[in-house]
Design an enzyme around this catalytic site. Structure first.
Site, mmCIF file in Angstrom:
data_model
loop_
_atom_site.group_PDB
_atom_site.id
_atom_site.type_symbol
_atom_site.label_atom_id
_atom_site.label_comp_id
_atom_site.label_asym_id
_atom_site.label_seq_id
_atom_site.Cartn_x
_atom_site.Cartn_y
_atom_site.Cartn_z
ATOM 1 C CG HIS A 190 -1.914 1.000 1.367
ATOM 2 N ND1 HIS A 190 -1.646 2.289 1.729
ATOM 3 C CD2 HIS A 190 -3.251 0.935 1.155
ATOM 4 C CE1 HIS A 190 -2.773 2.977 1.743
ATOM 5 N NE2 HIS A 190 -3.768 2.178 1.396
ATOM 6 C CG ASP A 219 0.546 -2.497 6.206
ATOM 7 O OD1 ASP A 219 -0.410 -2.612 6.998
ATOM 8 O OD2 ASP A 219 0.477 -1.852 5.142
ATOM 9 C CD GLN A 258 -7.024 -4.331 4.096
ATOM 10 O OE1 GLN A 258 -7.972 -5.059 4.433
ATOM 11 N NE2 GLN A 258 -7.201 -3.060 3.785
ATOM 12 C CE LYS A 274 -7.243 0.070 6.140
ATOM 13 N NZ LYS A 274 -8.103 0.532 5.044
ATOM 14 C CB CYS A 326 -3.634 3.324 -1.616
ATOM 15 S SG CYS A 326 -4.712 4.706 -1.276
#
Ligand code: PLP
Length: 405
Positions: A122, A199, A202, A225, A363
């Protein structure tokens, strides 16, 4: 028992009509909806307990502080961190990633050094590293991926040199849905004595996270999220690393003592939490995580895996649809193209039927460049989605596909 209907009742926004149709919300990769308990936490905070944290001796301030620190311990439990000192509240994963990029590079990066990220990051795990590499005259290297959206591990191994200082990589791609083999990526980085950040924007909402079992050095995610409010996020880092990094921002709360000449910084985690934080949001993040722990993150993972498999099958049955990202292990999101149609048109027509998906580059412009496409349509799932919603979506998408043929 995982009861999706009763879970849906916890999310008031889901029961409304959009464009005269029942809302089908498949844009969870962008942000998730909030359960009533999270909304109640925010309302309760502002109606009953609101007061700035850490600096008051009065009752409200102490209650507010306790709720904030309780939320920190909930995050600790949720990600299996060894200490709550290692949990830094941020305004989101973007800030967490920037915090590490900037403080790490300030302390440890010099001209000629190298940083490794993947080519499927991202922008928020790419641009901060581009910025610091430009400033420090360091080199950014990329782990490539293949046409299925799978990282090339052999190429990753070859990227390491004596100048490699840091690796930062996405756990689950928000565009391709690929679940990267992060344990392997972490072990390889550590074979070279290089710290690694994950990261988890997600992954945190889709699978159990145990930062100690993973062995990574930093792990970051956004609250919004994972069913918590916007403007909340977490950076977890190993204490030894957080101790070594300089503060990110200066201001109140991150100090122990201040004179006109010199400041002694506060201990962890406060050293990285300058100014008034989003303490109400953090408290609500704690509520969201406790809500999920009650349901069981493994149950959520199983339910969502079924949705992913079912939706993939349904999409494959539409001849005009191509799925972008075909890794064996995927989570959360499916990107696709409809022959002859711009993804924005697909999104707009679905919206008229009450179906919310996301279209565009998500993104991740370098991924689009790799596939030579302007963007994709992306459906992304949460614990409250159902197979019936996918059926309805597939019915409408088949019609759209025929329209554009
Ligand atoms: N990383 C990934 C993989 C994402 O999917 C996103 C948001 O979509 C981000 C980082 C940035 O998240 P935020 O905007 O919440 O900081």
């Amino acid at each position: 028992m995982f009861d999706v209907q009763s879970i849906r009742n916890d999310f008031p926004i889901l029961s409304q009509k959009v464009n005269n149709h029942d809302l089908i919300y498949f844009d969870n990769g962008a942000t998730t909806q909030k359960p009533q308990v999270v909304i109640d936490t925010i309302v309760d905070a502002y109606t009953k307990t609101n007061s700035n944290i850490h600096r008051g001796i009065h009752t409200l301030s102490q209650t507010s502080t306790n709720l904030y620190e309780q939320a920190r311990r909930t995050v600790q439990t949720f990600i299996h961190a060894p200490s709550d000192k290692e949990i830094i509240f941020t305004k989101g994963v973007t800030e967490s990633l920037n915090l590490v990029a900037q403080t790490f590079s300030e302390a440890f990066l010099k001209e000629g050094d190298e940083i490794i990220v993947s080519a499927m990051e991202h922008h928020s795990n790419l641009v901060p590293w581009q910025m610091v590499c430009e400033r420090k005259k360091a080199t950014l290297k990329f782990i490539p991926f293949n046409h299925d959206g799978v990282l090339d591990i052999e190429a990753y191994k070859k990227l390491f040199t004596t100048k490699t200082k840091f690796v930062s990589v996405v756990h689950v791609s928000n565009t391709l849905g690929t679940v990267n083999p992060i344990k392997l990526l972490i072990d390889i980085a550590h074979e070279h004595n290089v710290p690694i950040m994950i990261d988890g924007a997600q992954s945190i909402q889709h699978c159990p996270i145990d930062v100690q079992a993973l062995g990574c050095d930093f792990f970051a995610f956004s609250g919004h999220k994972i069913y918590a409010p916007t403007g909340t996020g977490v950076l977890w880092g190993k204490e030894e690393w957080l101790e070594k990094l300089p503060p990110y921002q200066g201001g109140g709360d991150m100090i122990k003592t201040v004179s006109l000449e010199k400041t002694i910084y506060n201990e962890l985690p406060f050293k990285f939490e300058a100014g008034t934080t989003n303490y109400v949001g953090a408290h609500a993040l704690g509520t969201a995580l406790r809500y999920l722990m009650n349901i069981g993150i493994e149950n959520i993972q199983k339910h969502e895996a079924e949705l992913m498999a079912y939706a993939t099958q349904k999409l494959r049955e539409i001849p005009q649809v191509t799925i972008i990202g075909n890794a064996e292990e995927k989570a959360g999101a499916i990107s696709f193209l409809v022959k002859g149609a711009h993804c924005a048109d697909v999104g707009m027509i679905l919206d008229k039927q009450g179906i919310a998906i996301r279209t565009g580059t998500h993104c991740t412009e370098p991924i689009m460049t790799y596939y030579g496409i302007p963007g994709t349509a992306r459906m992304s799932f949460a614990l409250y989605n159902t197979k019936e919603e996918i059926d309805y979506f597939a019915k409408i998408l088949s019609k759209i596909a025929l329209m554009f043929e």
